[in-house]
Design a protein around this motif. Structure first.
Motif, mmCIF file in Angstrom:
data_model
loop_
_atom_site.group_PDB
_atom_site.id
_atom_site.type_symbol
_atom_site.label_atom_id
_atom_site.label_comp_id
_atom_site.label_asym_id
_atom_site.label_seq_id
_atom_site.Cartn_x
_atom_site.Cartn_y
_atom_site.Cartn_z
ATOM 1 N N ASP A 126 -0.964 -10.090 -11.569
ATOM 2 C CA ASP A 126 0.299 -9.940 -12.288
ATOM 3 C C ASP A 126 1.138 -8.811 -11.697
ATOM 4 O O ASP A 126 2.371 -8.902 -11.630
ATOM 5 N N ALA A 127 0.477 -7.745 -11.253
ATOM 6 C CA ALA A 127 1.205 -6.598 -10.714
ATOM 7 C C ALA A 127 1.848 -6.904 -9.373
ATOM 8 O O ALA A 127 2.945 -6.445 -9.070
ATOM 9 N N ILE A 128 1.163 -7.699 -8.563
ATOM 10 C CA ILE A 128 1.659 -7.943 -7.215
ATOM 11 C C ILE A 128 2.629 -9.117 -7.145
ATOM 12 O O ILE A 128 3.422 -9.230 -6.213
ATOM 13 N N THR B 201 0.820 -1.223 0.000
ATOM 14 C CA THR B 201 0.000 0.000 0.000
ATOM 15 C C THR B 201 0.843 1.256 0.000
ATOM 16 O O THR B 201 0.320 2.346 -0.242
ATOM 17 N N THR B 202 2.149 1.126 0.267
ATOM 18 C CA THR B 202 3.008 2.317 0.363
ATOM 19 C C THR B 202 4.196 2.252 -0.582
ATOM 20 O O THR B 202 5.244 2.858 -0.320
ATOM 21 N N ARG B 203 4.070 1.493 -1.662
ATOM 22 C CA ARG B 203 5.165 1.427 -2.628
ATOM 23 C C ARG B 203 5.540 2.814 -3.126
ATOM 24 O O ARG B 203 4.690 3.693 -3.274
ATOM 25 N N GLU B 204 6.828 2.998 -3.435
ATOM 26 C CA GLU B 204 7.286 4.291 -3.948
ATOM 27 C C GLU B 204 6.610 4.620 -5.270
ATOM 28 O O GLU B 204 6.244 5.766 -5.525
ATOM 29 N N GLU B 205 6.470 3.626 -6.122
ATOM 30 C CA GLU B 205 5.808 3.845 -7.421
ATOM 31 C C GLU B 205 4.299 3.789 -7.202
ATOM 32 O O GLU B 205 3.732 2.723 -6.956
ATOM 33 N N VAL B 206 3.674 4.935 -7.277
ATOM 34 C CA VAL B 206 2.258 5.056 -6.936
ATOM 35 C C VAL B 206 1.395 4.125 -7.766
ATOM 36 O O VAL B 206 0.414 3.547 -7.267
ATOM 37 N N SER B 207 1.740 3.923 -9.030
ATOM 38 C CA SER B 207 0.920 3.097 -9.916
ATOM 39 C C SER B 207 0.885 1.634 -9.474
ATOM 40 O O SER B 207 -0.004 0.883 -9.892
ATOM 41 N N LEU B 208 1.845 1.227 -8.656
ATOM 42 C CA LEU B 208 1.901 -0.161 -8.202
ATOM 43 C C LEU B 208 1.313 -0.350 -6.807
ATOM 44 O O LEU B 208 1.297 -1.464 -6.285
ATOM 45 N N ARG B 209 0.834 0.725 -6.220
ATOM 46 C CA ARG B 209 0.215 0.604 -4.900
ATOM 47 C C ARG B 209 -1.165 -0.025 -5.018
ATOM 48 O O ARG B 209 -1.838 0.114 -6.040
#
Length: 219
Positions: free
Chosen positions: A200-202, A135-143
């Motif tokens: 796929d993203a996670i 939920t706090t990944r640096e890359e916002v699109s991957l949160r």
């Protein structure tokens, strides 16, 4: 409200059979060492009854978080309150600041107070908070939100692994139940492609920690 603190931090209750006081008294009388990783809540209505939680669930969790201990012990009978709350609010955030661990008797509460944190629980905690980090990944699109994570099949596999190793991890159990319930009841047929895209993203994030989850499953 104020809380009684003696390493094992005890939230106050109103009855003479309150578990925090009983645990502290038993520990003092028997001169046992107290381990300070747990906040204890709950009370006994009668001496031979199972523990119950009569206080407001959210209030208890918020009070426990202030003590900066990693775990809150709550009666197993309060699990329904946890599920009902997160179902009605979709606020899975209450499961993380202090992890909810269930207990069913005074003897179990004493064992948590007097024994070190089990290895299985420590490892389960590591795995549980790895999920939260998405939920706090640096890359916002991957949160991803906690709600979406709970509905994710790969996250559900991780939660099951935690519970296989340490079934009392009530936070993991509640998140898994919420996610599987939400997936079957609330997900329209047209969401299949979206859910696959989330999987796929996670996947890369979780696969980085497969060795940790493998250790949990092998312990």
């Amino acid at each position: 409200t104020p809380a009684e603190t003696l390493q094992v931090t005890a939230l106050p209750t109103g009855l003479p059979g309150k578990l925090p006081a009983l645990v502290l008294l038993d520990t003092a009388l028997n001169k046992r060492e107290i381990h300070g990783q747990f906040v204890l809540s709950g009370e006994l209505e009668t001496w031979d009854s199972s523990p119950v939680l009569k206080e407001d669930l959210l209030g208890v969790i918020q009070a426990a978080a202030k003590f900066e201990r990693p775990y809150l012990l709550i009666p197993e009978s309060a699990y329904g309150q946890v599920i009902e709350y997160i179902k009605s609010t979709q606020n899975l955030g209450i499961l993380f600041p202090v992890e909810l661990i269930s207990y069913s008797s005074l003897d179990e509460a004493l064992s948590f107070a007097n024994e070190p944190v089990p290895v299985e629980l420590r490892q389960g905690s590591e795995a549980f908070h790895l999920i939260e980090k998405v939920t706090t990944r640096e890359e916002v699109s991957l949160r991803m939100s906690l709600v979406d994570l709970a509905r994710n099949s790969k996250v559900q596999e991780r939660l099951k692994s935690i519970l296989e190793s340490y079934p009392r991890h009530l936070s993991a159990r509640a998140m898994l139940e919420f996610g599987t319930m939400s997936s079957t009841v609330n997900s329209p047929p047209s969401s299949t492609n979206l859910l696959q895209a989330i999987d796929d993203a996670i996947a890369p994030f979780l696969e980085m920690d497969d060795d940790l989850f493998s250790r949990i499953e092998l312990e």
